[in-house]
Design a protein around this motif. Structure first.
Motif, mmCIF file in Angstrom:
data_model
loop_
_atom_site.group_PDB
_atom_site.id
_atom_site.type_symbol
_atom_site.label_atom_id
_atom_site.label_comp_id
_atom_site.label_asym_id
_atom_site.label_seq_id
_atom_site.Cartn_x
_atom_site.Cartn_y
_atom_site.Cartn_z
ATOM 1 N N VAL A 156 37.951 5.848 39.810
ATOM 2 C CA VAL A 156 38.306 7.012 40.637
ATOM 3 C C VAL A 156 38.886 8.102 39.738
ATOM 4 O O VAL A 156 38.519 9.273 39.849
ATOM 5 C CB VAL A 156 39.290 6.614 41.759
ATOM 6 C CG1 VAL A 156 39.914 7.829 42.405
ATOM 7 C CG2 VAL A 156 38.567 5.754 42.800
ATOM 8 N N LYS A 157 39.764 7.707 38.830
ATOM 9 C CA LYS A 157 40.375 8.683 37.910
ATOM 10 C C LYS A 157 39.315 9.324 37.012
ATOM 11 O O LYS A 157 39.265 10.540 36.853
ATOM 12 C CB LYS A 157 41.441 7.966 37.079
ATOM 13 C CG LYS A 157 42.183 8.852 36.117
ATOM 14 C CD LYS A 157 43.245 8.037 35.374
ATOM 15 C CE LYS A 157 43.408 8.601 34.010
ATOM 16 N NZ LYS A 157 43.376 7.731 32.908
ATOM 17 N N ASP A 158 38.455 8.497 36.419
ATOM 18 C CA ASP A 158 37.470 9.004 35.459
ATOM 19 C C ASP A 158 36.356 9.826 36.098
ATOM 20 O O ASP A 158 35.834 10.747 35.474
ATOM 21 C CB ASP A 158 36.847 7.845 34.681
ATOM 22 C CG ASP A 158 37.763 7.295 33.604
ATOM 23 O OD1 ASP A 158 38.956 7.632 33.591
ATOM 24 O OD2 ASP A 158 37.280 6.502 32.779
ATOM 25 N N PHE A 159 35.964 9.475 37.319
ATOM 26 C CA PHE A 159 34.799 10.110 37.944
ATOM 27 C C PHE A 159 35.147 11.054 39.101
ATOM 28 O O PHE A 159 34.257 11.558 39.776
ATOM 29 C CB PHE A 159 33.806 9.057 38.419
ATOM 30 C CG PHE A 159 33.201 8.221 37.316
ATOM 31 C CD1 PHE A 159 32.988 8.723 36.040
ATOM 32 C CD2 PHE A 159 32.820 6.915 37.570
ATOM 33 C CE1 PHE A 159 32.415 7.952 35.039
ATOM 34 C CE2 PHE A 159 32.234 6.128 36.579
ATOM 35 C CZ PHE A 159 32.049 6.632 35.313
ATOM 36 N N ALA A 160 36.421 11.309 39.320
ATOM 37 C CA ALA A 160 36.839 12.168 40.452
ATOM 38 C C ALA A 160 36.197 13.548 40.416
ATOM 39 O O ALA A 160 35.920 14.123 41.472
ATOM 40 C CB ALA A 160 38.357 12.295 40.475
ATOM 41 N N ARG A 161 35.919 14.050 39.247
ATOM 42 C CA ARG A 161 35.356 15.402 39.150
ATOM 43 C C ARG A 161 33.983 15.531 39.791
ATOM 44 O O ARG A 161 33.513 16.622 40.082
ATOM 45 C CB ARG A 161 35.306 15.838 37.686
ATOM 46 C CG ARG A 161 34.356 15.058 36.814
ATOM 47 C CD ARG A 161 34.552 15.428 35.337
ATOM 48 N NE ARG A 161 33.640 14.775 34.435
ATOM 49 C CZ ARG A 161 33.830 13.571 33.898
ATOM 50 N NH1 ARG A 161 34.931 12.873 34.189
ATOM 51 N NH2 ARG A 161 32.935 13.067 33.069
ATOM 52 N N PHE A 162 33.316 14.409 40.039
ATOM 53 C CA PHE A 162 31.992 14.436 40.647
ATOM 54 C C PHE A 162 32.021 14.245 42.169
ATOM 55 O O PHE A 162 30.983 14.335 42.816
ATOM 56 C CB PHE A 162 31.103 13.339 40.050
ATOM 57 C CG PHE A 162 30.981 13.428 38.554
ATOM 58 C CD1 PHE A 162 30.352 14.515 37.971
ATOM 59 C CD2 PHE A 162 31.513 12.448 37.734
ATOM 60 C CE1 PHE A 162 30.248 14.618 36.587
ATOM 61 C CE2 PHE A 162 31.402 12.539 36.361
ATOM 62 C CZ PHE A 162 30.767 13.629 35.783
ATOM 63 N N ALA A 163 33.205 13.977 42.709
ATOM 64 C CA ALA A 163 33.311 13.645 44.129
ATOM 65 C C ALA A 163 33.974 14.762 44.926
ATOM 66 O O ALA A 163 34.718 15.574 44.388
ATOM 67 C CB ALA A 163 34.119 12.353 44.287
ATOM 68 N N ARG A 164 33.707 14.746 46.203
ATOM 69 C CA ARG A 164 34.335 15.674 47.140
ATOM 70 C C ARG A 164 35.585 14.964 47.701
ATOM 71 O O ARG A 164 35.575 13.744 47.855
ATOM 72 C CB ARG A 164 33.360 15.979 48.264
ATOM 73 C CG ARG A 164 33.903 16.935 49.298
ATOM 74 C CD ARG A 164 32.860 17.131 50.359
ATOM 75 N NE ARG A 164 32.679 15.881 51.065
ATOM 76 C CZ ARG A 164 32.418 15.804 52.347
ATOM 77 N NH1 ARG A 164 32.271 16.857 53.063
ATOM 78 N NH2 ARG A 164 32.275 14.630 52.925
ATOM 79 N N ASP A 165 36.599 15.703 48.017
ATOM 80 C CA ASP A 165 37.826 15.141 48.611
ATOM 81 C C ASP A 165 38.390 14.025 47.765
ATOM 82 O O ASP A 165 38.744 12.970 48.276
ATOM 83 C CB ASP A 165 37.573 14.640 50.030
ATOM 84 C CG ASP A 165 37.105 15.729 50.962
ATOM 85 O OD1 ASP A 165 36.218 15.462 51.766
ATOM 86 O OD2 ASP A 165 37.605 16.862 50.873
ATOM 87 N N ALA A 166 38.455 14.224 46.472
ATOM 88 C CA ALA A 166 38.893 13.174 45.554
ATOM 89 C C ALA A 166 40.405 12.938 45.579
ATOM 90 O O ALA A 166 40.878 11.963 45.041
ATOM 91 C CB ALA A 166 38.439 13.494 44.143
#
Length: 167
Positions: A156-166
């Motif tokens: 979640v920390k590493d890939f949050a930039r690719f997600a909405r509502d992170a």
């Protein structure tokens, strides 16, 4: 006598995929082999001997979901490892492993949801998921079994930039 001593066992080489749709939601599937608890997870699987992690990730994703329409967004540089609970060591992977060390990838799903078919996996594989859905990234950690949560927190920390509502 108890199960195998986990300290004497090695980790299974594996891959995992955080698959995000065009809205930034994450694919999760509910494991078919754990009906006693709602065990959701992202697609993951073993790396065959001599196989490189990236092709293994694409193969595993296809074998579990029939998905081929993806683009690679990122990867975690090091492997992320977890131990399975002692009481299931003898049942998981024939008792050969204490857990998994996984190479993780963030992928963007570029196809349509109709491409996803967990009931009839590619290559005649047995289904691994009873159901699937797109989930907000912030909810993914609480859905997974407790022993995998530290890995998922890192993802979640590493890939949050690719997600909405992170957050």
């Amino acid at each position: 006598m108890g199960g195998p001593d986990s300290a004497s066992l090695r980790y299974r080489p594996a891959v995992g995929m955080m698959l995000l749709n065009r809205h930034g939601e994450v694919f999760v599937g509910r494991r078919i082999d754990m009906p006693e608890m709602p065990a959701w997870q992202m697609p993951q699987g073993g790396v065959d001997p001599g196989e490189d992690p990236w092709p293994a990730a694409l193969r595993e994703l296809y074998e579990e979901t029939n998905i081929r329409s993806v683009e690679k967004l990122a990867e975690v540089e090091e492997e992320l490892c977890y131990d399975i609970p002692r009481e299931i060591i003898g049942r998981a992977w024939g008792g050969k492993y204490r857990g998994q060390c996984q190479k993780w990838y963030a992928l963007r799903f570029t196809g349509k949801d109709s491409e996803i078919d967990i009931a009839h996996p590619a290559g005649g594989h047995k289904p691994e998921f009873a159901e699937w859905r797109w989930e907000r990234l912030v909810s993914v950690v609480r859905l997974v079994v407790p022993f995998k949560r530290p890995v998922y927190e890192r993802l979640v920390k590493d890939f949050a930039r690719f997600a909405r509502d992170a957050t």
